[in-house]
Motif scaffolding. Structure first.
Motif, PDB file in Angstrom:
ATOM      1  N   PHE A 171      28.688  -5.096 -29.760  1.00  0.00           N
ATOM      2  CA  PHE A 171      29.766  -5.664 -28.814  1.00  0.00           C
ATOM      3  C   PHE A 171      30.693  -6.427 -29.829  1.00  0.00           C
ATOM      4  CE2 PHE A 171      26.111  -6.011 -26.405  1.00  0.00           C
ATOM      5  CZ  PHE A 171      26.775  -5.456 -25.159  1.00  0.00           C
ATOM      6  N   VAL A 217      30.113 -11.123 -26.819  1.00  0.00           N
ATOM      7  CA  VAL A 217      29.419 -11.851 -25.899  1.00  0.00           C
ATOM      8  C   VAL A 217      30.214 -13.228 -25.232  1.00  0.00           C
ATOM      9  CG1 VAL A 217      27.336 -10.989 -24.153  1.00  0.00           C
ATOM     10  CG2 VAL A 217      28.010  -9.714 -26.011  1.00  0.00           C
ATOM     11  N   ASP A 231      29.367 -14.141 -19.194  1.00  0.00           N
ATOM     12  CA  ASP A 231      29.898 -12.458 -19.343  1.00  0.00           C
ATOM     13  C   ASP A 231      28.830 -11.977 -18.080  1.00  0.00           C
ATOM     14  OD1 ASP A 231      31.921 -12.281 -20.749  1.00  0.00           O
ATOM     15  OD2 ASP A 231      31.151 -11.425 -22.872  1.00  0.00           O
ATOM     16  N   TYR A 264      25.551 -10.697 -20.283  1.00  0.00           N
ATOM     17  CA  TYR A 264      24.500 -11.671 -20.963  1.00  0.00           C
ATOM     18  C   TYR A 264      23.364 -11.331 -20.658  1.00  0.00           C
ATOM     19  CZ  TYR A 264      23.248 -15.788 -23.698  1.00  0.00           C
ATOM     20  OH  TYR A 264      22.591 -16.242 -24.816  1.00  0.00           O
TER      21      TYR A 264
END
Length: 140
Positions: A57, A61, A65, A68
């Motif tokens: 990522f 993140v 999101d 998540y």
């Protein structure tokens, strides 16, 4: 106040002297996590997870999101609860205590569908994720 801890009036205050000397010895704050510990202070197996998360990522993140919740489920299979908070904090800057609470929610009442978790695992593996569920990472 001068470097010796003297006030403008020329008096010396021991409390201010200690404060000034303590601030001179503080490390560079840019290399610290939220709790003041250096990222280098992470145990090697946790630092490896942080490196992998940053690889997978690169843009980070966000808590809102769609990935998540599934990510917390994946990490909870790999890490102990305490370590999960530390790793996510180091990788993405979230408060570790909030992360632990969100992970508990993602594992109980807010559990994402298994298909979403598997889909994210596949995407992570395609981006270079290679860590598996091992007992060595689950130590607290």
């Amino acid at each position: 106040m001068d470097p010796d801890g003297r006030l403008d009036k020329g008096t010396t205050n021991p409390w201010f002297r200690r404060l000034v000397s303590a601030t001179r010895t503080r490390p560079d704050w840019a290399s610290l996590r939220g709790d003041g510990r250096r990222l280098m202070d992470l145990e090697p197996h946790l630092a490896e997870v942080v490196d992998q998360l940053r690889l997978v990522f690169p843009a980070g993140v966000r808590e809102d999101d769609a990935d998540y919740g599934p990510l917390l489920v994946i990490l909870s299979d790999l890490l102990a609860e305490r370590n999960l908070g530390v790793v996510v904090e180091a990788a993405f800057g979230f408060d570790r205590h909030v992360v632990r609470n969100r992970a508990a929610g993602a594992l109980s009442y807010g559990k994402p569908p298994a298909e979403e978790v598997e889909r994210l695992k596949e995407r992570m593996t395609g981006r270079g994720w290679y860590l598996e569920d091992t007992e060595g990472c689950r130590s607290s």
